[in-house]
Write an enzyme that holds these catalytic residues in place. Structure first.
Site, short mmCIF file in Angstrom:
data_model
loop_
_atom_site.label_atom_id
_atom_site.label_comp_id
_atom_site.label_asym_id
_atom_site.label_seq_id
_atom_site.Cartn_x
_atom_site.Cartn_y
_atom_site.Cartn_z
N LYS A 163 45.55 35.28 92.83
CA LYS A 163 45.98 36.56 93.38
C LYS A 163 47.01 37.17 92.44
CE LYS A 163 43.81 36.45 97.39
NZ LYS A 163 42.93 37.54 97.86
N LYS A 262 31.73 39.32 102.56
CA LYS A 262 32.32 38.54 103.65
C LYS A 262 31.67 39.04 104.93
CE LYS A 262 36.87 38.37 101.45
NZ LYS A 262 38.27 38.83 101.49
O1 OSB Z 1 40.96 39.10 99.39
O2 OSB Z 1 39.63 37.45 99.37
C1 OSB Z 1 40.63 38.01 99.82
C2 OSB Z 1 42.34 35.61 102.26
C3 OSB Z 1 42.84 36.50 103.20
C4 OSB Z 1 42.65 37.85 103.00
C5 OSB Z 1 41.96 38.31 101.87
C6 OSB Z 1 41.44 37.41 100.96
C7 OSB Z 1 41.67 36.05 101.14
C8 OSB Z 1 41.22 35.03 100.19
C9 OSB Z 1 41.02 33.63 100.75
O3 OSB Z 1 41.13 35.21 99.00
C10 OSB Z 1 39.69 33.04 100.50
C11 OSB Z 1 39.47 31.81 101.33
O4 OSB Z 1 39.09 31.91 102.52
O5 OSB Z 1 39.69 30.72 100.80
MG MG Z 2 39.63 39.74 97.92
#
Ligand code: OSB
Ligand code: MG
Length: 369
Positions: A163, A262
């Site tokens: 991130k 997702k």
């Molecule tokens: O942007 O993919 C994202 C988790 C919470 C909110 C947004 C995101 C994420 C993740 C986690 O990147 C991915 C996971 O479930 O391991």
């Molecule tokens: Mg993302």
């Protein structure tokens, strides 16, 4: 199939590690688990909302409201023979895809159990194992990030996603690349930048990144197209793609070269599969993202990932990476080769531990036809 009864439960599941992104820090997951009954069978789905409207405008409270006051009464009043009908039934509610997903997934689990087939095969999936990547939140220090990367690579994960946000970007990527020149690496900005940051993205072109996810506005397609035309690194959209039409628009505009799917963000498995198909027709690879789901949402993600155009490692980790105890049996495990096995039992293929669920439930309501 006619759903006879629906139960909603709001659970609070503590994360073993806080998860920090450009929009905030998560320590507990507030999720709605949906259970539905039909023809003597039980099906489960998940609304992977968050307590706060930062990733999406939906929250656990809005999911509950939309489900209780609209979606659940409609479902209990209907004969639903395929997923497209369910999407039509829910269409008068604009958006609120996470609320829709919980119910849609419970319907799919019931349907798969009714025909005694694994959910992955009912969806048209062919894979037996799913490649896993790991998404690592913003850490206190680069040292700590490097330490976490080492541990995940040791566990077998096939790619690293980190991130980023202003102040935690190029320097961090530089340090990670020094330590791991070869590792498949990608970034996720969760909409923390604007087109004014274009020079930063040009700099990032030097780091051999698989892709950069959602750098610009959470509902933007146009500025992403402008950015994509000026950098070599592929952009991947997450937040901006909430419907199959958005996927089509993004591909026509050239907003990205990869799409993260997702189910929670797009309104369930049926819509996720439509986006998968659109991308396949355009020869655009997709991969499955995550929202720190419980074992129930994870089961639906695993089934979805078995479709052929899910060509890149998913954000799918072992249960233990998120939760001290998962709500399903067996918990999800990632093998040393960095893959998760697709269950072969009918439905989602894991048992829901309702006794444990009771201990983390803060609100529960059952609705009958
Ligand atoms: O942007 O993919 C994202 C988790 C919470 C909110 C947004 C995101 C994420 C993740 C986690 O990147 C991915 C996971 O479930 O391991
Ligand atoms: Mg993302």
């Amino acid at each position: 199939m006619r759903i006879e009864r629906v139960q909603l439960r709001h659970i609070k599941l503590p994360l073993v590690h806080p998860f920090e992104t450009s929009f905030g820090r998560e320590t507990v997951r507030d999720i709605i688990i949906v259970k539905a009954w039909a023809e003597g069978l039980e099906g489960f789905g998940e609304s992977a909302s968050m307590a706060e409207p930062f990733y999406s405008y939906e929250t656990t409270e809005t999911c509950w409201h939309i489900q209780r006051d609209f979606l659940v009464p409609w479902v209990l009043d209907s004969e639903i023979s395929d997923a497209a009908e369910l999407i039509q039934l829910f269409a008068p509610v604009r958006g609120h895809n996470m609320a829709k997903t919980g119910l849609e997934q419970a319907w799919w689990d019931l349907r798969a159990k009714a025909v005694s087939r694994p959910l992955s095969r009912l969806l048209g999936g062919t894979r037996d194992r799913i490649g896993c990547g790991v998404s690592i939140g913003i850490q206190q220090s680069v040292q700590q990030l490097l330490h976490r990367i080492a541990s995940f690579l040791e566990q077998g994960y096939k790619r690293i996603k980190i991130k980023i946000k202003p102040g935690w970007d190029v320097d961090v990527v530089e340090r990670v690349r020094q330590a791991y020149p070869q590792v498949p690496l990608m970034l996720d900005a969760n909409s923390a930048y604007t087109l004014a940051d274009i020079e930063l993205f040009k700099t990032l072109d030097d780091y051999d990144l698989m892709m950069i996810q959602q750098p610009l506005g959470y509902d933007d397609l146009l500025d992403h197209a402008k950015l994509q035309s000026q950098i070599r690194t592929s952009l991947c959209l997450d937040e901006s793609i909430t419907t199959p039409d958005h996927a089509r628009w993004a591909l026509e505009l050239g907003s990205c070269r990869v799409i993260n799917i997702k189910p929670a963000r797009v309104g369930g498995l049926h819509q996720a599969r439509r986006i998968h198909d659109i991308c396949q027709q355009h020869d655009i690879p997709v991969w499955c993202g995550g929202l720190l789901e419980s074992g129930i949402g994870r089961a639906h993600n695993v089934a979805l990932c078995s479709l052929p155009n899910f060509r890149l490692p998913a954000d799918l980790s072992a249960s233990s990476r998120y939760y001290a105890r998962d709500v399903v049996e067996p918990p999800w495990e990632v093998d040393t080769d960095g893959t998760i096995a697709v269950p072969i039992q009918p439905g989602i293929g894991v048992e829901v531990d309702e006794e444990f669920l009771d201990t983390v439930t803060v609100k529960k309501q059952t609705f009958s036809a």
